[in-house]
Write an enzyme that holds these catalytic residues in place. Structure first.
Site, PDB file in Angstrom:
ATOM      1  N   ARG A  53       0.817  -1.234  -0.029  1.00  0.00           N
ATOM      2  CA  ARG A  53       0.027   0.160  -0.041  1.00  0.00           C
ATOM      3  C   ARG A  53       0.896   1.210  -0.163  1.00  0.00           C
ATOM      4  O   ARG A  53       0.522   2.388  -0.543  1.00  0.00           O
ATOM      5  CB  ARG A  53      -0.922   0.040   1.256  1.00  0.00           C
ATOM      6  CG  ARG A  53      -1.732   1.348   1.381  1.00  0.00           C
ATOM      7  CD  ARG A  53      -2.896   1.247   2.315  1.00  0.00           C
ATOM      8  NE  ARG A  53      -3.077   0.362   3.335  1.00  0.00           N
ATOM      9  CZ  ARG A  53      -1.957   0.532   4.329  1.00  0.00           C
ATOM     10  NH1 ARG A  53      -1.636   1.763   4.564  1.00  0.00           N
ATOM     11  NH2 ARG A  53      -2.186  -0.232   5.358  1.00  0.00           N
ATOM     12  N   TYR A 105     -17.358  16.420 -14.634  1.00  0.00           N
ATOM     13  CA  TYR A 105     -17.516  15.041 -14.927  1.00  0.00           C
ATOM     14  C   TYR A 105     -18.798  14.666 -13.811  1.00  0.00           C
ATOM     15  O   TYR A 105     -18.641  14.808 -12.452  1.00  0.00           O
ATOM     16  CB  TYR A 105     -16.304  14.145 -14.601  1.00  0.00           C
ATOM     17  CG  TYR A 105     -16.398  12.703 -14.644  1.00  0.00           C
ATOM     18  CD1 TYR A 105     -16.797  11.988 -15.678  1.00  0.00           C
ATOM     19  CD2 TYR A 105     -16.245  11.839 -13.399  1.00  0.00           C
ATOM     20  CE1 TYR A 105     -16.974  10.464 -15.385  1.00  0.00           C
ATOM     21  CE2 TYR A 105     -16.485  10.624 -13.163  1.00  0.00           C
ATOM     22  CZ  TYR A 105     -16.909   9.856 -14.392  1.00  0.00           C
ATOM     23  OH  TYR A 105     -16.839   8.514 -14.395  1.00  0.00           O
ATOM     24  N   ASP A 177      -8.583  18.819 -14.156  1.00  0.00           N
ATOM     25  CA  ASP A 177      -8.724  17.519 -14.498  1.00  0.00           C
ATOM     26  C   ASP A 177      -8.360  17.414 -16.132  1.00  0.00           C
ATOM     27  O   ASP A 177      -9.095  18.096 -16.998  1.00  0.00           O
ATOM     28  CB  ASP A 177     -10.060  17.191 -14.399  1.00  0.00           C
ATOM     29  CG  ASP A 177     -10.455  15.661 -14.820  1.00  0.00           C
ATOM     30  OD1 ASP A 177     -10.007  15.020 -15.464  1.00  0.00           O
ATOM     31  OD2 ASP A 177     -11.496  15.249 -14.022  1.00  0.00           O
ATOM     32  N   LYS A 202      -9.401   6.409 -19.093  1.00  0.00           N
ATOM     33  CA  LYS A 202      -9.482   7.008 -20.544  1.00  0.00           C
ATOM     34  C   LYS A 202      -8.374   6.781 -21.558  1.00  0.00           C
ATOM     35  O   LYS A 202      -7.802   5.934 -21.760  1.00  0.00           O
ATOM     36  CB  LYS A 202     -10.095   8.176 -20.076  1.00  0.00           C
ATOM     37  CG  LYS A 202     -11.134   8.464 -18.997  1.00  0.00           C
ATOM     38  CD  LYS A 202     -12.291   7.780 -19.145  1.00  0.00           C
ATOM     39  CE  LYS A 202     -13.254   7.544 -17.905  1.00  0.00           C
ATOM     40  NZ  LYS A 202     -13.692   8.748 -17.162  1.00  0.00           N
TER      41      LYS A 202
HETATM   42  C1  LIG Z   1     -13.883   8.961 -16.111  1.00  0.00           C
HETATM   43  C2  LIG Z   1     -13.486  10.466 -15.617  1.00  0.00           C
HETATM   44  C3  LIG Z   1     -13.251  10.659 -14.280  1.00  0.00           C
HETATM   45  C4  LIG Z   1     -13.399   9.443 -13.210  1.00  0.00           C
HETATM   46  O1  LIG Z   1     -12.183   8.512 -13.375  1.00  0.00           O
HETATM   47  P1  LIG Z   1     -12.758   7.090 -12.981  1.00  0.00           P
HETATM   48  O2  LIG Z   1     -11.472   6.410 -13.488  1.00  0.00           O
HETATM   49  O3  LIG Z   1     -14.048   6.366 -13.663  1.00  0.00           O
HETATM   50  O4  LIG Z   1     -13.045   6.876 -11.267  1.00  0.00           O
HETATM   51  C5  LIG Z   1     -12.816  11.984 -13.769  1.00  0.00           C
HETATM   52  N1  LIG Z   1     -12.842  12.845 -14.778  1.00  0.00           N
HETATM   53  C6  LIG Z   1     -13.198  12.864 -16.020  1.00  0.00           C
HETATM   54  C7  LIG Z   1     -13.185  13.882 -16.934  1.00  0.00           C
HETATM   55  C8  LIG Z   1     -13.702  11.440 -16.547  1.00  0.00           C
HETATM   56  O5  LIG Z   1     -13.816  11.332 -17.764  1.00  0.00           O
END
Ligand SMILES: *Cc1c(COP(=O)(O)O)cnc(C)c1O
Length: 395
Positions: A53, A105, A177, A202
């Site tokens: 961890r 998001y 983000d 993604k």
């Molecule tokens: C998918 C996504 C998240 C969250 O990520 P996870 O891996 O699904 O927890 C946050 N911000 C954006 C822009 C996303 O597309």
């Protein structure tokens, strides 16, 4: 390896950063260190690794790799993008306030509204297209500013450099983000952001087989706090997931090039259909019709693979037409998520953004006819042909 980072290009960093040959065997690929603990010579006699961890070599390799791609000093990896977001928000205390863009998001909005609120943290949402709005919403107890650009699903842009200036003046950290762009198309740290957040699920992983997240920063104090929280809260990714994300990241620059080419071609094809009955509007930062086209050209190194478009009311209402299209696609998959090699299509109002209340959705412009397309790296002719036959079913 790390000492040459700044001189190398992204294509090189993607493959080599954080990945020296493994010292025992010379393995060129960082091994998957599938272990929970590490043997010590005696109490305290460890080699820098005590428990997974806290430290894992595969995770460290991934963290160094993504940090280099973003041009940052430190990467901190998490079990998901939401785990990264939640851990960041644990740098705050009850009574603190956050200023965030209003087109977030859905999962991030849910963390703010249904997890952080009950812990006494409040959030003001502002129009991300107006940098001054972030300054106007700052209060004495504001501790953090959160920006997504392009936003999801309306692809509004936020001028990162302008918001960063306001944050610096107010001595507030700016978190961006960068999931929709990846470090190949946008590097927020170079524009003045304090930290970059990714859902590696993604584009960075890109193969729709892992859920993961990462934060990159060059701020030493923030890094130390996040490192502490990563271990203390424990939302860490497993070593196999880290390995897969690293493997995906090696081809990130190549993939982003194709996502942009296909995205641009698809957006132009859709735009040519506006006003002919089915399609009312196309939203894509690579189209001159995008209200922030100039900012896109200045801030981004390519328009990306995300397109949103609005289906008009016809004989059938927009909602029914959108649903028909999503049922009829054959090659393009109707699914949540984005950024993978395969094209995905989704309906924000009923899928990814269903957790946002109806009135709030309407206020934001997430209408029933809105469709979001994540354009993959298949051949563009096959993608267009698939959409054309799906559109025919919704006439
Ligand atoms: C998918 C996504 C998240 C969250 O990520 P996870 O891996 O699904 O927890 C946050 N911000 C954006 C822009 C996303 O597309």
């Amino acid at each position: 390896m790390s000492k040459t980072h700044s001189r190398q290009q992204l294509e090189t960093l993607a493959i080599h950063a954080g990945q020296p040959a493994e010292p025992v065997t010379g393995a060129i690929t960082p091994p998957v260190f599938m272990t929970s603990t590490y043997v010590q010579d005696g109490p305290g006699g460890h080699k820098g690794y005590e428990y997974s961890r806290t430290h894992n070599p595969t995770r460290q390799a991934l963290e160094a790799n993504i940090a280099a791609l973003e041009g940052g000093q430190f990467g901190v990896a998490f079990a998901s993008g939401c785990a990264a977001t939640t851990t960041i928000l644990h740098t705050l205390s009850a009574g603190d306030h956050v200023v965030a863009g209003d087109d977030l998001y859905g999962g991030t909005y849910r963390i703010f509204e249904r997890v952080m609120k009950q812990l006494g943290i409040s959030v003001s949402y502002v129009d991300p297209m107006r940098p001054a709005a972030f300054g106007e919403a700052m209060r004495p107890n504001t501790k953090l500013v959160w920006v997504e650009t392009p936003t999801n699903p309306l692809l509004k842009l936020c001028d990162i450099a302008e918001v960063a200036k306001l944050c610096h003046a107010a001595k507030l950290p700016l978190f961006v983000d960068n999931t929709f762009m990846s470090p190949v198309l946008q590097r927020p740290l170079e524009l003045g952001a304090t930290a970059v957040v990714h859902s590696t699920t993604k584009y960075i992983n890109g193969h729709a087989d892992v859920v993961g997240g990462v934060v990159v920063t060059s701020d030493v104090a923030l890094h130390e706090r996040l490192r502490f929280l990563q271990n203390a809260i424990g939302a860490v990714p497993g070593p196999l997931d880290c390995f897969l994300v690293m493997r995906g990241a090696k081809t990130l620059p190549l993939r982003m090039g194709r996502h942009c080419e296909n995205g641009q071609a698809m957006a132009e094809w859709l735009q040519a259909q506006v006003g002919h009955g089915l399609i009312e509007r196309v939203i894509y930062p690579g189209l001159p019709s995008h209200p922030q086209y100039e900012l896109a050209r200045r801030q981004m190194h390519g328009p990306g693979g995300m397109i949103s478009f609005v289906v008009a009311d016809g004989r059938l209402p927009a909602l029914e037409r959108a649903v028909k299209i999503l049922r009829q696609v054959k090659l393009i998959a109707c699914a949540e998520s984005l950024g993978g090699v395969e094209s995905l299509i989704e309906h924000p109002a009923s899928m990814t953004h269903a957790s946002i209340p109806v009135d709030k959705r309407a206020e934001l412009g997430i209408s029933d006819g809105l469709i979001r397309l994540s354009v993959g790296i298949e051949h563009i002719d096959d993608l267009r042909e698939d959409l054309a036959q799906a559109f025919a079913s919704a006439e």
